[in-house]
Design a protein around this motif. Structure first.
Motif, PDB file in Angstrom:
ATOM      1  N   LEU A  18     131.363 103.278 -79.111  1.00  0.00           N
ATOM      2  CA  LEU A  18     130.284 103.451 -80.078  1.00  0.00           C
ATOM      3  C   LEU A  18     129.910 104.921 -80.253  1.00  0.00           C
ATOM      4  N   PHE A  23     125.806  96.195 -74.444  1.00  0.00           N
ATOM      5  CA  PHE A  23     127.034  96.983 -74.501  1.00  0.00           C
ATOM      6  C   PHE A  23     128.036  96.474 -73.468  1.00  0.00           C
ATOM      7  N   TRP A  33     124.530 103.334 -83.001  1.00  0.00           N
ATOM      8  CA  TRP A  33     124.111 101.994 -82.580  1.00  0.00           C
ATOM      9  C   TRP A  33     122.817 101.651 -83.281  1.00  0.00           C
ATOM     10  N   PHE A  45     131.140  98.584 -71.243  1.00  0.00           N
ATOM     11  CA  PHE A  45     131.390  99.987 -70.936  1.00  0.00           C
ATOM     12  C   PHE A  45     132.668 100.160 -70.120  1.00  0.00           C
ATOM     13  N   TYR A  61     130.127 103.813 -73.997  1.00  0.00           N
ATOM     14  CA  TYR A  61     129.486 102.555 -74.386  1.00  0.00           C
ATOM     15  C   TYR A  61     130.307 101.928 -75.508  1.00  0.00           C
ATOM     16  N   LYS A  62     130.566 100.617 -75.385  1.00  0.00           N
ATOM     17  CA  LYS A  62     131.466  99.939 -76.307  1.00  0.00           C
ATOM     18  C   LYS A  62     130.789  98.746 -76.977  1.00  0.00           C
ATOM     19  N   ASP A  63     131.217  98.468 -78.193  1.00  0.00           N
ATOM     20  CA  ASP A  63     130.736  97.292 -78.908  1.00  0.00           C
ATOM     21  C   ASP A  63     131.239  96.037 -78.192  1.00  0.00           C
ATOM     22  N   VAL A  67     124.808 107.510 -80.135  1.00  0.00           N
ATOM     23  CA  VAL A  67     125.118 107.084 -78.775  1.00  0.00           C
ATOM     24  C   VAL A  67     125.639 108.281 -77.992  1.00  0.00           C
TER      25      VAL A  67
END
Length: 282
Positions: free
Chosen positions: A107, A69, A110, A71, A98-100, A121
């Motif tokens: 997200l 991830f 996931w 973030f 949390y980010k792709d 998430v």
């Protein structure tokens, strides 16, 4: 009579004009005052923010690291004096999304690359994250750097009974204990830090976290850990955060636009928040 009054005024003005001694970071009270104005502000009406971005990697013994991830996060804080001028309360809330890593999108779900399971998430919503700092009991370690800079640092290693006992939460917990570490480095101007006339100063931060796999990842008893690595900086308040993050917070949990206004316990953690949400069935 007038001569005595004039002399008194002259002495008063002279005392006011006399420069105050710089804070001595080796002295416990000066050290704590310096730390608190760097970490938040000695002006209790102010609510500064530490904002950071980073990446999260998965570690497994004898296997390649995985970049799971990206973030984005912040902590919003205010200080309050403790009774009897014995120290400070630091009152904070903190959040993390949390980010792709490829798209940068926050997200909601996931796909676990180990199990193939699609999981929800859980962002970090920690409210409160409060601390007490008493004169003489807390001295922040520091290191003087070139070019008039100084680093205040705090390495927090953690081992305590897990809020998610293995018997009750076998899919979400690896053992009966939580083990992790939170490693903080704060960088600032030494002249500003030790200036007794300043109530707050700018600072940059490096934050590293080492932890078990997160409960919502549903990793059961798989061995391995997560490593968070980030860098960031201090902002005057919530209004200076990136617009997309402000919008997200105001839509989800608008109370995170301000710091708590009183000291309460216990503190919230990712593990406790997950348990709370699951038990409420939210």
């Amino acid at each position: 009579m007038f001569k005595l009054i004039f002399s008194g005024i002259t002495l008063l003005l002279a005392s006011l004009a006399k420069p105050q001694a710089a804070l001595n970071l080796q002295q416990p009270k000066d050290n704590l005052n310096a730390f608190m104005k760097m970490r938040a502000s000695l002006d209790t009406s102010e609510q500064p923010v530490f904002y950071a971005t980073g990446k999260i990697y998965a570690y497994e013994h004898d296997k390649p690291w995985r970049h799971l991830f990206d973030f984005e996060m912040y902590n919003i804080a205010r200080t309050q004096k403790m009774p009897g001028d014995s120290g400070y309360y630091l009152l904070t809330r903190e959040m993390l999304v949390y980010k792709d890593p490829k798209t940068g999108e926050i997200l909601k779900n996931w796909t676990n690359p180990w199990t193939g399971e699609v999981v929800e998430v859980f962002p970090v919503w920690n409210d409160p994250v409060n601390q007490t700092f008493r004169y003489g009991r807390f001295i922040c370690p520091f290191e003087t750097l070139p070019n008039g800079r100084v680093c205040l640092y705090n390495d927090v290693t953690l081992t305590y009974p897990s809020p998610l006992p293995l018997k009750t939460w076998p899919a979400n917990s690896r053992s009966e204990w939580y083990q992790g570490a939170e490693l903080f480095n704060f960088f600032c101007s030494e002249a500003e830090l030790t200036n007794p006339l300043l109530t707050h100063i700018n600072a940059d931060i490096s934050w590293t976290r080492f932890s078990d796999f997160l409960p919502w990842m549903r990793m059961a008893q798989r061995h391995g850990n997560l490593l968070y690595q980030s860098r960031g900086y201090k902002l005057p308040g919530f209004a200076q955060l990136p617009a997309h993050l402000r919008s997200y917070v105001l839509a989800q949990k608008p109370e995170y636009a301000t710091a708590p206004d009183r000291y309460t316990t216990p503190n919230m953690t990712s593990w406790r928040y997950f348990k709370q949400v699951m038990e409420k069935g939210e």
